[in-house]
Design a protein around this motif. Structure first.
Motif, PDB file in Angstrom:
ATOM      1  N   VAL A  21       0.784  -1.409   0.087  1.00 45.89           N
ATOM      2  CA  VAL A  21      -0.240  -0.173  -0.208  1.00 45.89           C
ATOM      3  C   VAL A  21       0.838   1.037  -0.402  1.00 45.89           C
ATOM      4  O   VAL A  21       1.695   1.512   0.874  1.00 45.89           O
ATOM      5  N   LEU A  22       0.379   2.315  -0.991  1.00 45.53           N
ATOM      6  CA  LEU A  22       1.472   3.504  -0.791  1.00 45.53           C
ATOM      7  C   LEU A  22       0.555   4.581  -1.132  1.00 45.53           C
ATOM      8  O   LEU A  22      -0.850   4.540  -1.787  1.00 45.53           O
ATOM      9  N   ILE A  23      -0.010   5.518  -0.141  1.00 49.14           N
ATOM     10  CA  ILE A  23      -0.565   6.655  -0.017  1.00 49.14           C
ATOM     11  C   ILE A  23       0.204   7.490   0.302  1.00 49.14           C
ATOM     12  O   ILE A  23       1.616   7.458   0.741  1.00 49.14           O
ATOM     13  N   SER A  24       0.227   8.453  -0.880  1.00 50.55           N
ATOM     14  CA  SER A  24       0.717   9.667  -1.288  1.00 50.55           C
ATOM     15  C   SER A  24       0.218  11.231  -2.308  1.00 50.55           C
ATOM     16  O   SER A  24      -1.297  10.560  -1.951  1.00 50.55           O
ATOM     17  N   PHE A  42       4.244  -8.465  -3.691  1.00 50.41           N
ATOM     18  CA  PHE A  42       2.948  -9.264  -3.617  1.00 50.41           C
ATOM     19  C   PHE A  42       2.233  -9.323  -5.035  1.00 50.41           C
ATOM     20  O   PHE A  42       2.693  -8.883  -6.422  1.00 50.41           O
ATOM     21  N   SER A  43       1.066 -10.000  -4.530  1.00 48.64           N
ATOM     22  CA  SER A  43       0.241 -10.387  -6.177  1.00 48.64           C
ATOM     23  C   SER A  43       0.102  -8.544  -6.526  1.00 48.64           C
ATOM     24  O   SER A  43      -0.989  -8.742  -7.258  1.00 48.64           O
ATOM     25  N   GLU A  44      -0.965  -8.091  -5.012  1.00 45.92           N
ATOM     26  CA  GLU A  44      -0.980  -6.836  -6.274  1.00 45.92           C
ATOM     27  C   GLU A  44      -0.741  -6.130  -4.752  1.00 45.92           C
ATOM     28  O   GLU A  44       0.151  -5.971  -3.650  1.00 45.92           O
ATOM     29  N   THR A  45      -0.593  -4.155  -5.649  1.00 45.70           N
ATOM     30  CA  THR A  45      -0.041  -3.613  -5.109  1.00 45.70           C
ATOM     31  C   THR A  45      -1.099  -2.415  -5.333  1.00 45.70           C
ATOM     32  O   THR A  45      -1.589  -1.849  -6.061  1.00 45.70           O
ATOM     33  N   ALA A  46      -1.392  -1.678  -4.085  1.00 47.20           N
ATOM     34  CA  ALA A  46      -2.873  -0.785  -4.036  1.00 47.20           C
ATOM     35  C   ALA A  46      -2.117   1.003  -3.858  1.00 47.20           C
ATOM     36  O   ALA A  46      -1.666   1.196  -2.952  1.00 47.20           O
ATOM     37  N   PHE A  47      -2.323   1.648  -5.215  1.00 45.74           N
ATOM     38  CA  PHE A  47      -1.816   3.158  -4.741  1.00 45.74           C
ATOM     39  C   PHE A  47      -2.763   4.262  -4.862  1.00 45.74           C
ATOM     40  O   PHE A  47      -4.507   3.978  -5.721  1.00 45.74           O
ATOM     41  N   ALA A  48      -2.975   4.893  -4.030  1.00 48.45           N
ATOM     42  CA  ALA A  48      -4.455   5.774  -3.137  1.00 48.45           C
ATOM     43  C   ALA A  48      -3.615   7.365  -2.839  1.00 48.45           C
ATOM     44  O   ALA A  48      -2.130   7.553  -2.340  1.00 48.45           O
ATOM     45  N   ALA A  49      -4.079   8.319  -3.266  1.00 48.86           N
ATOM     46  CA  ALA A  49      -3.752   9.941  -3.419  1.00 48.86           C
ATOM     47  C   ALA A  49      -5.243  10.412  -3.367  1.00 48.86           C
ATOM     48  O   ALA A  49      -6.319  10.180  -3.613  1.00 48.86           O
ATOM     49  N   PRO A  50      -5.677  11.868  -1.970  1.00 47.89           N
ATOM     50  CA  PRO A  50      -5.862  12.275  -1.379  1.00 47.89           C
ATOM     51  C   PRO A  50      -6.982  12.934  -3.489  1.00 47.89           C
ATOM     52  O   PRO A  50      -6.371  13.384  -4.135  1.00 47.89           O
ATOM     53  N   GLU A  51      -8.594  13.062  -3.562  1.00 48.81           N
ATOM     54  CA  GLU A  51      -9.347  12.961  -4.738  1.00 48.81           C
ATOM     55  C   GLU A  51     -10.926  13.513  -3.502  1.00 48.81           C
ATOM     56  O   GLU A  51     -11.576  12.749  -3.329  1.00 48.81           O
ATOM     57  N   ALA A  72      -6.387  -5.661  -1.388  1.00 47.41           N
ATOM     58  CA  ALA A  72      -5.326  -4.795  -1.221  1.00 47.41           C
ATOM     59  C   ALA A  72      -6.463  -3.258  -1.419  1.00 47.41           C
ATOM     60  O   ALA A  72      -5.595  -2.596  -0.594  1.00 47.41           O
ATOM     61  N   THR A  73      -7.716  -3.370  -0.967  1.00 48.24           N
ATOM     62  CA  THR A  73      -8.960  -2.396  -0.663  1.00 48.24           C
ATOM     63  C   THR A  73      -8.641  -2.673   0.739  1.00 48.24           C
ATOM     64  O   THR A  73      -8.749  -2.039   1.935  1.00 48.24           O
ATOM     65  N   ILE A  74      -8.938  -4.050   0.984  1.00 47.67           N
ATOM     66  CA  ILE A  74      -8.695  -4.417   2.399  1.00 47.67           C
ATOM     67  C   ILE A  74      -7.689  -3.782   3.786  1.00 47.67           C
ATOM     68  O   ILE A  74      -7.111  -3.236   4.328  1.00 47.67           O
ATOM     69  N   ALA A  75      -6.608  -3.843   2.555  1.00 47.51           N
ATOM     70  CA  ALA A  75      -4.840  -3.197   3.069  1.00 47.51           C
ATOM     71  C   ALA A  75      -4.845  -1.522   2.843  1.00 47.51           C
ATOM     72  O   ALA A  75      -4.871  -1.396   4.091  1.00 47.51           O
ATOM     73  N   LEU A  76      -5.467  -1.402   2.166  1.00 48.59           N
ATOM     74  CA  LEU A  76      -5.823   0.576   1.948  1.00 48.59           C
ATOM     75  C   LEU A  76      -6.300   0.710   3.538  1.00 48.59           C
ATOM     76  O   LEU A  76      -6.271   1.660   3.839  1.00 48.59           O
ATOM     77  N   GLY A  77      -7.682   0.063   3.617  1.00 46.77           N
ATOM     78  CA  GLY A  77      -8.752   0.132   4.530  1.00 46.77           C
ATOM     79  C   GLY A  77      -7.939   0.192   5.833  1.00 46.77           C
ATOM     80  O   GLY A  77      -7.678   1.497   6.545  1.00 46.77           O
ATOM     81  N   ALA A  78      -6.748  -0.852   6.263  1.00 44.47           N
ATOM     82  CA  ALA A  78      -6.404  -0.241   7.686  1.00 44.47           C
ATOM     83  C   ALA A  78      -4.681   0.140   7.267  1.00 44.47           C
ATOM     84  O   ALA A  78      -5.014   0.688   8.306  1.00 44.47           O
ATOM     85  N   ALA A  79      -4.400   0.680   6.219  1.00 43.55           N
ATOM     86  CA  ALA A  79      -3.460   1.851   6.379  1.00 43.55           C
ATOM     87  C   ALA A  79      -3.844   3.320   6.554  1.00 43.55           C
ATOM     88  O   ALA A  79      -3.363   4.305   7.657  1.00 43.55           O
ATOM     89  N   LEU A  80      -5.280   3.523   6.100  1.00 44.57           N
ATOM     90  CA  LEU A  80      -6.005   4.303   6.260  1.00 44.57           C
ATOM     91  C   LEU A  80      -6.333   4.573   8.061  1.00 44.57           C
ATOM     92  O   LEU A  80      -6.377   5.500   8.014  1.00 44.57           O
ATOM     93  N   VAL A  81      -6.847   3.357   8.220  1.00 45.73           N
ATOM     94  CA  VAL A  81      -7.386   3.496   9.361  1.00 45.73           C
ATOM     95  C   VAL A  81      -5.484   3.889  10.653  1.00 45.73           C
ATOM     96  O   VAL A  81      -5.924   4.508  11.342  1.00 45.73           O
ATOM     97  N   ARG A  82      -5.559   3.777  10.343  1.00 43.89           N
ATOM     98  CA  ARG A  82      -3.595   3.509  11.253  1.00 43.89           C
ATOM     99  C   ARG A  82      -3.176   4.887  10.750  1.00 43.89           C
ATOM    100  O   ARG A  82      -2.617   5.405  11.967  1.00 43.89           O
ATOM    101  N   GLN A  83      -3.327   5.732   9.182  1.00 44.31           N
ATOM    102  CA  GLN A  83      -3.058   6.780   9.858  1.00 44.31           C
ATOM    103  C   GLN A  83      -4.105   8.466  10.020  1.00 44.31           C
ATOM    104  O   GLN A  83      -3.642   9.335  10.604  1.00 44.31           O
ATOM    105  N   PHE A  84      -5.929   7.838  10.470  1.00 42.41           N
ATOM    106  CA  PHE A  84      -6.555   8.746   9.390  1.00 42.41           C
ATOM    107  C   PHE A  84      -7.050   8.252  11.014  1.00 42.41           C
ATOM    108  O   PHE A  84      -8.218   9.346  11.290  1.00 42.41           O
TER     109      PHE A  84
END
Length: 278
Positions: A21-24, A42-51, A72-84
């Motif tokens: 997961v990369l949040i930028s 890994f089988s997937e990497t999710a990339f996310a940016a504010p929009e 990867a969406t579930i992993a992204l959700g975990a990363a967003l919870v960790r940050q926000f």
């Protein structure tokens, strides 16, 4: 770039499907995302940016971009919870708009995604025969209660339901042959499933289209499969549980809530654990 490594749909503090997961602030160029996904491996990497009020998200396997990836969406959700902190996060994908919800659950994070709309249709006899031959199965290995079908819940899959757990455990195939078949037919994965009960399934997910032999937990195919079960009237009782990755030594658990409206979004949930970052 700081890529988080998170195992989605974990079985407590073990198992799950690793995702990057990369949040930028802005999304990197597509070529850079593809290169980084290959480096992560890994089988997937999710990339996310504010929009706007949410997040623009793209998903890359080591070899290709895919329109939607559940784990990867579930992993992204975990990363967003960790940050926000806990919350519901709107996500804009290439072809759909969805949400992921996350909240802390002890040392791990529990997360749930709302899939894109689902649909299904019968698979052609020719495709079924070719897929069976790929895995060394015959029509006698199929469960007649769940016919083969082309299923969609944000990405396209072929489902083959098997009538024994032993047949599922015996799954083998040639990666290059599987890749040629899946890419020609526009399939992200082929879902192999065994029904232990009407609400408990064991599954395996060859992901040759993305250069990956098998995924240990696949939220996109789970959403598509749940939608298919609804389409043909399977007695799911409003929800199913899936155990995946067991034959890989990476036991994972997925839960899907199935509302009655045909074609409507499926809620796929599980836990996610942070992996050691070496």
């Amino acid at each position: 770039m700081d890529v988080l490594k998170i195992a989605a749909f974990s079985d407590g503090n073990t198992g799950g499907n690793p995702a990057g997961v990369l949040i930028s602030d802005i999304l990197p160029d597509a070529a850079d995302m593809q290169l980084l996904a290959a480096q992560v491996g890994f089988s997937e990497t999710a990339f996310a940016a504010p929009e706007g009020d949410g997040w623009r998200v793209r998903y890359f396997s080591p070899e290709t971009e895919v329109p939607f990836c559940g784990h990867a969406t579930i992993a992204l959700g975990a990363a967003l919870v960790r940050q926000f902190g806990d919350g519901v996060f709107p996500l804009t994908l290439n072809q759909a708009s969805i949400t992921v919800e996350g909240f802390r659950d002890g040392v791990n994070v529990a997360a749930a995604l709302q899939s894109p709309p689902t649909r299904s249709k019968p698979a052609s006899p020719e495709l079924i025969s070719e897929a069976l031959a790929l895995f060394g199965y015959t029509s006698s290995d199929l469960d007649p209660a769940i016919p083969p079908a082309l299923i969609h819940g944000g990405a396209d899959h072929l489902v083959l339901a098997l009538k024994s757990r032993q047949a599922l455990a015996a799954m083998r195939y040639d990666l290059k042959a599987g890749q040629a078949l899946m890419r020609r037919e526009g399939l992200v994965t082929i879902l192999l499933a065994y029904a232990e009960t009407p609400r408990l399934f064991h599954t395996r997910n060859p992901f040759a289209s993305g250069g990956v032999y098998e995924d240990p937990a696949t939220g996109a195919s789970t959403a598509a499969f749940a939608g298919y079960l609804r389409d043909f009237g399977w007695p799911h009782g409003g929800a199913i549980d899936i155990v995946q990755g067991e034959d890989m030594g990476m036991r994972s658990r997925l839960h899907a809530d199935i509302p009655p409206t045909p074609g409507s979004s499926i809620r796929v949930s599980g836990t996610a654990r942070m992996m050691d970052e070496a």
